[in-house]
Write an enzyme that holds these catalytic residues in place. Structure first.
Site, PDB file in Angstrom:
ATOM      1  N   ARG A  26      49.359  75.182 -80.464  1.00 43.46           N
ATOM      2  CA  ARG A  26      49.511  76.647 -80.626  1.00 43.46           C
ATOM      3  C   ARG A  26      48.628  77.213 -81.726  1.00 43.46           C
ATOM      4  NH1 ARG A  26      55.650  77.698 -79.940  1.00 43.46           N
ATOM      5  NH2 ARG A  26      56.013  76.368 -78.149  1.00 43.46           N
ATOM      6  N   ARG A  30      49.947  83.706 -82.108  1.00 43.17           N
ATOM      7  CA  ARG A  30      50.480  84.794 -82.932  1.00 43.17           C
ATOM      8  C   ARG A  30      50.351  84.632 -84.438  1.00 43.17           C
ATOM      9  NH1 ARG A  30      55.919  85.108 -79.637  1.00 43.17           N
ATOM     10  NH2 ARG A  30      55.502  82.903 -79.812  1.00 43.17           N
ATOM     11  N   ARG A  39      45.890  91.275 -78.526  1.00 47.72           N
ATOM     12  CA  ARG A  39      47.050  91.243 -77.651  1.00 47.72           C
ATOM     13  C   ARG A  39      47.718  92.625 -77.568  1.00 47.72           C
ATOM     14  NH1 ARG A  39      51.263  90.866 -75.570  1.00 47.72           N
ATOM     15  NH2 ARG A  39      52.743  89.143 -75.435  1.00 47.72           N
ATOM     16  N   ASP A  76      48.495  78.637 -70.031  1.00 46.12           N
ATOM     17  CA  ASP A  76      49.888  78.212 -70.140  1.00 46.12           C
ATOM     18  C   ASP A  76      50.162  77.123 -69.119  1.00 46.12           C
ATOM     19  OD1 ASP A  76      52.342  79.538 -71.758  1.00 46.12           O
ATOM     20  OD2 ASP A  76      53.027  78.456 -69.982  1.00 46.12           O
ATOM     21  N   TYR A 154      61.200  73.915 -65.296  1.00 47.61           N
ATOM     22  CA  TYR A 154      61.065  75.379 -65.216  1.00 47.61           C
ATOM     23  C   TYR A 154      61.247  75.893 -63.785  1.00 47.61           C
ATOM     24  CZ  TYR A 154      59.636  75.880 -70.074  1.00 47.61           C
ATOM     25  OH  TYR A 154      59.625  75.893 -71.443  1.00 47.61           O
TER      26      TYR A 154
HETATM   27  O1  CP3 Z   1      46.985  77.375 -78.750  1.00 47.28           O
HETATM   28  C1  CP3 Z   1      47.419  76.674 -77.812  1.00 47.28           C
HETATM   29  O2  CP3 Z   1      48.192  75.706 -78.002  1.00 47.28           O
HETATM   30  C2  CP3 Z   1      46.918  76.923 -76.424  1.00 47.28           C
HETATM   31  C3  CP3 Z   1      47.696  77.757 -75.581  1.00 47.28           C
HETATM   32  C4  CP3 Z   1      49.066  77.366 -75.069  1.00 47.28           C
HETATM   33  C5  CP3 Z   1      50.068  78.337 -74.795  1.00 47.28           C
HETATM   34  N1  CP3 Z   1      51.119  77.721 -74.186  1.00 47.28           N
HETATM   35  C6  CP3 Z   1      49.950  79.779 -75.090  1.00 47.28           C
HETATM   36  C7  CP3 Z   1      51.161  80.587 -75.239  1.00 47.28           C
HETATM   37  C8  CP3 Z   1      49.584  76.114 -74.683  1.00 47.28           C
HETATM   38  C9  CP3 Z   1      48.969  74.737 -74.813  1.00 47.28           C
HETATM   39  C10 CP3 Z   1      50.881  76.359 -74.104  1.00 47.28           C
HETATM   40  C11 CP3 Z   1      51.730  75.306 -73.518  1.00 47.28           C
HETATM   41  C12 CP3 Z   1      53.105  75.603 -73.163  1.00 47.28           C
HETATM   42  N2  CP3 Z   1      53.611  76.739 -72.587  1.00 47.28           N
HETATM   43  C13 CP3 Z   1      54.167  74.681 -73.280  1.00 47.28           C
HETATM   44  C14 CP3 Z   1      54.032  73.262 -73.761  1.00 47.28           C
HETATM   45  C15 CP3 Z   1      53.918  73.175 -75.230  1.00 47.28           C
HETATM   46  C16 CP3 Z   1      55.197  73.326 -75.964  1.00 47.28           C
HETATM   47  O3  CP3 Z   1      55.298  74.297 -76.724  1.00 47.28           O
HETATM   48  O4  CP3 Z   1      56.085  72.480 -75.792  1.00 47.28           O
HETATM   49  C17 CP3 Z   1      55.345  75.314 -72.834  1.00 47.28           C
HETATM   50  C18 CP3 Z   1      56.736  74.710 -72.794  1.00 47.28           C
HETATM   51  C19 CP3 Z   1      54.967  76.611 -72.384  1.00 47.28           C
HETATM   52  C20 CP3 Z   1      55.843  77.651 -71.790  1.00 47.28           C
HETATM   53  C21 CP3 Z   1      55.918  78.865 -72.622  1.00 47.28           C
HETATM   54  N3  CP3 Z   1      54.878  79.761 -72.841  1.00 47.28           N
HETATM   55  C22 CP3 Z   1      57.040  79.352 -73.351  1.00 47.28           C
HETATM   56  C23 CP3 Z   1      58.403  78.671 -73.391  1.00 47.28           C
HETATM   57  C24 CP3 Z   1      56.650  80.533 -73.995  1.00 47.28           C
HETATM   58  C25 CP3 Z   1      57.522  81.475 -74.797  1.00 47.28           C
HETATM   59  C26 CP3 Z   1      57.799  80.971 -76.159  1.00 47.28           C
HETATM   60  C27 CP3 Z   1      56.819  81.526 -77.146  1.00 47.28           C
HETATM   61  O5  CP3 Z   1      56.315  80.741 -77.980  1.00 47.28           O
HETATM   62  O6  CP3 Z   1      56.609  82.752 -77.153  1.00 47.28           O
HETATM   63  C28 CP3 Z   1      55.274  80.747 -73.704  1.00 47.28           C
HETATM   64  C29 CP3 Z   1      54.438  81.854 -74.192  1.00 47.28           C
HETATM   65  C30 CP3 Z   1      53.139  81.539 -74.839  1.00 47.28           C
HETATM   66  N4  CP3 Z   1      52.256  80.594 -74.417  1.00 47.28           N
HETATM   67  C31 CP3 Z   1      52.597  82.204 -75.972  1.00 47.28           C
HETATM   68  C32 CP3 Z   1      51.351  81.608 -76.230  1.00 47.28           C
HETATM   69  C33 CP3 Z   1      50.362  81.980 -77.285  1.00 47.28           C
HETATM   70  C34 CP3 Z   1      53.225  83.380 -76.704  1.00 47.28           C
HETATM   71  C35 CP3 Z   1      52.895  84.610 -75.894  1.00 47.28           C
HETATM   72  C36 CP3 Z   1      52.616  85.869 -76.673  1.00 47.28           C
HETATM   73  O7  CP3 Z   1      51.470  86.081 -77.098  1.00 47.28           O
HETATM   74  O8  CP3 Z   1      53.560  86.641 -76.794  1.00 47.28           O
END
Ligand code: CP3
Length: 347
Positions: A26, A30, A39, A76, A154
């Site tokens: 991540r 954010r 964003r 994602d 999911y």
């Molecule tokens: O920087 C990075 O790591 C690359 C981008 C990335 C995102 N999601 C962007 C994202 C990666 C590698 C993921 C993987 C992901 N997505 C996983 C596996 C990694 C982990 O955390 O275990 C999972 C389970 C998801 C599913 C997912 N996406 C969830 C549960 C959420 C909501 C929770 C949250 O953190 O807000 C997301 C949203 C998400 N994916 C965001 C980002 C930057 C936040 C979105 C925003 O900008 O509001």
């Protein structure tokens, strides 16, 4: 194009290196004000993910900000269920929701798989092409996907959950259907990852975020065989290294090490010595507690140095899971710079 900084790739291949490489799960997101600014101008997360030029811009932000040793493509894991036929919505402050979920054999039979699913994700391949251009060989680009069990979770649950009891209910009550679905996810994911490699991904990471909620027996039955298939398919077709990150699956480290992966990612609950005793000579990645970055700068330097010493080589530095949105840019910089200033003493 030749990489100017290939430390991550050399380390993943098991070569002896001068210091461990560092990147953060991540890292694009954010924590960075430049991410939030971009964003705020958009309709939402999906617009960012689906617009290749914007996804490329966000992917490169952490390289410009912290000079980490790798970029990870902004996307994602949920694009795979969507490509198979289940669209997701990213609800502000709540996370992902699937309006339709998997309930029956007919639901599974209606899903796309193989190249038909992988072909739905042209916007991801375009984002990789655009990112490779912007990166211009500065650092490797990591491509990723969810591991089949986490994706099934999911697709059946329909949202995040503390227990994923609906998804686990499905494994216990409909094991045959679960395998049918896992097979389809595996085939779609394999095609997708091979396409990502064709479009410039230098390393692949599989995220099994919900590994730790399964019993060891269930993980062995419903997760590990599919990780074998994906890692074997990539190793047969390419020489791109693969990282498996199965969160809280300390009990399965020996099974993960038996796949064709190169690197095993660790969460912060797993001790380096314990992991090393289970995985032979596989490279390890991790595993500082992300919350360590809430401590002061001096403590971050100390804890990071201690972690590097504990792994003592064959190691890629990362956190034990992703950054949280309220973490400070300067604390992350201290973490990264501590790693970049470290040198292994040659034995
Ligand atoms: O920087 C990075 O790591 C690359 C981008 C990335 C995102 N999601 C962007 C994202 C990666 C590698 C993921 C993987 C992901 N997505 C996983 C596996 C990694 C982990 O955390 O275990 C999972 C389970 C998801 C599913 C997912 N996406 C969830 C549960 C959420 C909501 C929770 C949250 O953190 O807000 C997301 C949203 C998400 N994916 C965001 C980002 C930057 C936040 C979105 C925003 O900008 O509001």
């Amino acid at each position: 194009m030749k990489l100017q900084n290939d430390l991550l790739i050399r380390t993943a291949r098991g070569e002896r290196v001068e210091r461990p490489p560092v990147w953060l799960m991540r890292q694009a997101g954010r924590v960075l004000p430049q991410y939030r600014a971009l964003r705020a101008k958009l309709s939402g997360f999906k617009e960012l993910v689906e617009t290749p030029q914007l996804a490329a811009e966000v992917t490169v932000q952490p390289i410009d900000e912290w000079e980490v040793d790798a970029a990870i493509i902004f996307s994602d894991i949920l694009v795979i269920p969507e490509a198979m036929g289940l669209t997701y919505e990213m609800v502000e402050k709540r996370g992902p929701i699937f309006p339709q979920t998997i309930r029956s054999r007919a639901d599974i039979e209606g899903l796309l798989t193989d190249d038909d699913a992988a072909a739905q994700l042209q916007y991801v391949y375009d984002a990789l092409d655009a990112t490779k251009k912007v990166l211009d060989g500065r650092v490797p680009l990591i491509g990723f996907a969810g591991a089949p069990w986490t994706i099934l979770a999911y697709m059946v649950e329909g949202s995040g959950s503390k227990t994923f009891s609906r998804a686990k209910h499905f494994l216990y009550s409909e094991p045959e259907l679960a395998h049918l679905l896992l097979d389809k996810i595996t085939r779609a994911t394999t095609g997708y990852l091979l396409n990502k490699i064709r479009h410039g991904a230098d390393l692949i990471q599989l995220f099994d975020s919900w590994a730790g909620i399964l019993s060891p027996a269930q993980y062995g039955e419903f997760a590990v065989p599919y990780l074998h298939r994906i890692t074997a398919a990539i190793a047969t077709a390419t020489n791109t290294p693969v990282t498996l990150f199965a969160k809280n699956a300390w009990f399965a480290l020996d099974q993960l090490a038996a796949t064709d992966c190169n690197v095993i990612g660790l969460d912060w609950n797993t001790e380096p010595d314990f992991a090393r005793s289970r995985v032979g000579d596989k490279v390890l990645q991790g595993n500082l507690d992300p919350c360590q970055l809430y401590a002061d700068h001096e403590q971050i330097v100390r804890a990071t140095g201690k972690m590097i010493e504990a792994f003592n080589g064959r190691h890629i530095v990362n956190l034990g899971h992703g950054l949280y949105p309220d973490m400070e840019v300067e604390k992350v910089r201290t973490f990264v710079n501590t790693v970049k200033n470290f040198r292994y003493t040659q034995k």
